[in-house]
Write an enzyme that holds these catalytic residues in place. Structure first.
Site, PDB file in Angstrom:
ATOM      1  N   SER A  35     -37.833 -74.904  64.915  1.00  0.00           N
ATOM      2  CA  SER A  35     -38.686 -74.652  66.076  1.00  0.00           C
ATOM      3  C   SER A  35     -37.905 -73.918  67.163  1.00  0.00           C
ATOM      4  CB  SER A  35     -39.217 -75.969  66.642  1.00  0.00           C
ATOM      5  OG  SER A  35     -39.767 -75.724  67.919  1.00  0.00           O
ATOM      6  N   HIS A  50     -40.808 -71.519  63.287  1.00  0.00           N
ATOM      7  CA  HIS A  50     -41.891 -72.284  63.908  1.00  0.00           C
ATOM      8  C   HIS A  50     -41.963 -71.886  65.386  1.00  0.00           C
ATOM      9  CE1 HIS A  50     -44.776 -75.597  64.202  1.00  0.00           C
ATOM     10  NE2 HIS A  50     -44.201 -75.919  65.351  1.00  0.00           N
ATOM     11  N   ASP A  82     -43.844 -72.429  68.917  1.00  0.00           N
ATOM     12  CA  ASP A  82     -44.680 -73.372  69.670  1.00  0.00           C
ATOM     13  C   ASP A  82     -45.220 -72.715  70.938  1.00  0.00           C
ATOM     14  OD1 ASP A  82     -44.519 -75.942  68.232  1.00  0.00           O
ATOM     15  OD2 ASP A  82     -42.367 -75.748  68.613  1.00  0.00           O
ATOM     16  N   MET A  97     -50.751 -74.717  70.852  1.00  0.00           N
ATOM     17  CA  MET A  97     -51.126 -75.895  71.639  1.00  0.00           C
ATOM     18  C   MET A  97     -51.840 -75.384  72.878  1.00  0.00           C
ATOM     19  SD  MET A  97     -47.616 -78.005  71.001  1.00  0.00           S
ATOM     20  CE  MET A  97     -46.809 -76.571  70.328  1.00  0.00           C
ATOM     21  N   MET A 149     -48.871 -84.093  63.416  1.00  0.00           N
ATOM     22  CA  MET A 149     -47.901 -84.282  64.505  1.00  0.00           C
ATOM     23  C   MET A 149     -47.268 -85.662  64.358  1.00  0.00           C
ATOM     24  SD  MET A 149     -47.766 -81.505  66.218  1.00  0.00           S
ATOM     25  CE  MET A 149     -46.484 -82.131  67.292  1.00  0.00           C
ATOM     26  N   ASP A 206     -44.427 -82.272  62.048  1.00  0.00           N
ATOM     27  CA  ASP A 206     -43.777 -81.661  63.215  1.00  0.00           C
ATOM     28  C   ASP A 206     -43.493 -82.714  64.284  1.00  0.00           C
ATOM     29  OD1 ASP A 206     -42.984 -80.047  65.322  1.00  0.00           O
ATOM     30  OD2 ASP A 206     -44.919 -79.009  65.531  1.00  0.00           O
TER      31      ASP A 206
END
Ligand code: DX5
Ligand code: ZN
Length: 215
Positions: free
Chosen positions: A8, A33, A35, A68, A137, A175
């Site tokens: 991430s 990854h 975010d 998100m 999650m 994750d």
């Protein structure tokens, strides 16, 4: 097959982003990854399209983008433009989830739905056959470096059962708080891909951390 690992970038050093991207390029990690947080769906703001542009230019592994954000449909075309490979949207953020999934696929991206820790897997019963991946999650989204929620292992097992019963090829990604101490249990429960931020970028030997998580 061993676990796929997606470091991430939230845990990367943004002052030396190109170096950290190059580290992932030259590592045995599988995906980047990414975010993206809007400060509305989650209580944090991360980054947006300028970083996507850098990744499009410098990353040589697939971009696994975790949105998100509220109303993701507004921005899907732009994420597709920046060569997003896997596009994950939150179940909790999408009123018309089936339509959002179709939009992702029509833009040439693979489609994934994310479930927060409190969301049961049965909500995917009527849509899972449309998905390339489900992201579970294992922390509440918004921040890197949080503690893994152990109940996630039960969710991975139950989701794996659902996928096998329906004879689907859907991948399971986990994750949040993943590290070498829980990676084998996740793999044994049925996970295919894990995200690792702090466990990779915070490790003294980052290549070794990826190796230990992959198994
Ligand atoms: C949390 C993010 C995660 C996070 C993972 O909201 O979705 O991808 O960066 O970081 P670690 O592995 O440090 O928990
Ligand atoms: Zn994430």
């Amino acid at each position: 097959m061993s676990l796929l690992v997606a470091p991430s970038l939230l845990s990367a050093d943004f002052g030396k982003l190109s170096q950290d991207i190059e580290f992932v390029n030259n590592s045995t990690a599988d995906w980047f990854h990414v975010d993206v947080m809007d400060g509305v769906f989650v209580p944090n703001i991360s980054f947006g399209f300028p970083i996507m542009k850098t990744l499009q230019l410098e990353a040589r592994k697939p971009l696994d983008v975790h949105l998100m954000i509220v109303d993701p449909d507004k921005y899907l075309a732009e994420f597709a433009k920046y060569k997003t490979y896997m596009c994950s949207v939150h179940y909790e953020a999408c009123t018309h989830l089936h339509r959002t999934i179709q939009n992702i696929k029509s833009l040439g991206m693979k489609a994934s739905v994310v479930l927060n820790p409190h969301t049961p897997i049965h909500v995917l019963n009527d849509v899972i056959h449309e998905l390339d991946m489900v992201l579970l999650m294992s922390v509440n989204p918004g921040f890197g470096g949080q503690k893994f929620i152990p109940h996630t292992l039960n969710k991975v097992s139950a989701l794996k059962k659902m996928i096998i019963e329906k004879k689907l090829p859907t991948l399971i990604q986990v994750d949040g708080g993943v590290d070498p101490s829980n990676a084998r249990a996740l793999e044994n429960a049925g996970a295919n891909v894990v995200v690792a931020g702090n466990a990779v970028f915070g490790a003294p030997d980052r290549h070794e951390a990826i190796r230990l998580i992959k198994g």
